[in-house]
Design an enzyme around this catalytic site. Structure first.
Site, PDB file in Angstrom:
ATOM      1  CD  GLU A 101      -2.915  -1.170   2.311  1.00 54.51           C
ATOM      2  OE1 GLU A 101      -3.915  -1.911   2.262  1.00 54.51           O
ATOM      3  OE2 GLU A 101      -2.625  -0.499   3.338  1.00 54.51           O
ATOM      4  CG  HIS A 124      -9.065   1.215   3.097  1.00 55.74           C
ATOM      5  ND1 HIS A 124      -8.112   2.036   2.559  1.00 55.74           N
ATOM      6  CD2 HIS A 124      -8.397   0.327   3.876  1.00 55.74           C
ATOM      7  CE1 HIS A 124      -6.915   1.678   3.000  1.00 55.74           C
ATOM      8  NE2 HIS A 124      -7.057   0.642   3.780  1.00 55.74           N
TER       9      HIS A 124
END
Length: 284
Positions: free
Chosen positions: A144, A177
């Site tokens: 990430e 997310h």
């Protein structure tokens, strides 16, 4: 590090490149035909492979989207924050700074006795073989931070001021997310509840993303963003609700520690991320 600002059409291209990168990252998690949930070992292994492939191709997006004059001054690896000069400081100072911010949660761990587990070798030997632990503490922060920070931030710095880029970059990370809504609903959670949980998740991951992007901008090191992300994943969101179970004196002390930690973090933020400490030439 200086970036030459580009025209509006090229700026839209930069934003579009970041959007495509984010879409590829999220899509890579769902390319496998599996009936298992995200914590099943087979799912985790397949997603490890997916994100590592995305990490391999992500620098190509940076190479083609970045201004060529910037590439003439810096190597691609330097732009991505993959460098050795100032590496030790980049690992230690941001981690210390973040531990100061988490003084309250660390105090709570000491109070409930869980702080002792870090001194137990079995804690580490057991976790290093645990796929969920590896995902949360190593692979997720690695993938990430590299995709959403090291690759996207240099692209965005071409059309935004440094601080604006720091705030824009995490929007891709936070919005990314929302895919957890699908997984929550598969486990039986109602759509409304899943959306509320994901909105909160999006909010605090965006806040963290701002902090992480700021660290990368100031230190010029991918390592800073990675180590802090790993630590924050370990600590999790502070469990403030546990304070209601404390005795009055302990509750006051714990709250004081939370406030002191936050104040000290604010005071140390700029001095401990001074670019010259990391042999970095970007000054804010």
């Amino acid at each position: 590090m200086e970036y030459k600002f580009i025209a509006i059409p090229d700026c839209l291209l930069s934003i579009g490149t970041c959007f495509v990168l984010s879409a590829i990252f999220i899509s890579s998690l769902y390319v496998w035909n599996s009936h298992h949930d995200r914590d099943h070992s087979s799912t985790i292994k397949k997603r490890f492979l997916s994100v590592f492939i995305v990490m391999l191709i992500s620098p190509a997006f940076v190479y083609f989207a970045i201004n060529k004059e910037t590439l003439e001054k810096r190597t691609l690896w330097h732009i991505l924050g993959l460098r050795t000069d100032g590496l030790l400081q980049a690992l230690l100072l941001p981690l210390f700074l973040t531990m100061v911010l988490f003084t309250g949660p660390i105090y709570m761990q000491r109070y409930n006795g869980s702080l002792k587990m870090y001194a137990d070798p079995s804690y580490w030997t057991t976790n290093i073989r645990n796929l969920i632990w590896l995902r949360n503490h190593i692979v997720a922060p690695l993938a990430e931070e590299f995709t959403y920070r090291s690759c996207m931030l240099p692209i965005l710095l071409q059309c935004f001021s440094p601080m604006t880029a720091v705030f824009v970059c995490p929007l891709f990370f936070g919005a990314g997310h929302f895919h957890h809504v699908i997984e929550k609903m598969k486990k039986g959670m109602k759509f409304k509840h899943a959306m509320m949980v994901s909105c909160f998740h999006c909010f605090y991951t965006t806040i963290f993303g701002i902090y992480s992007a700021y660290l990368l901008l100031r230190t010029g090191h991918f390592a800073s963003a990675f180590i802090v992300h790993a630590f924050c994943n370990h600590m999790g969101f502070p469990e403030f609700h546990e304070l209601v179970n404390y005795e009055k004196k302990q509750k006051i002390l714990a709250c004081t520690v939370f406030v002191v930690g936050f104040v000290l973090w604010c005071l140390f933020l700029n001095p401990l991320t001074e670019p010259t400490l990391f042999h970095h030439d970007l000054h804010l």
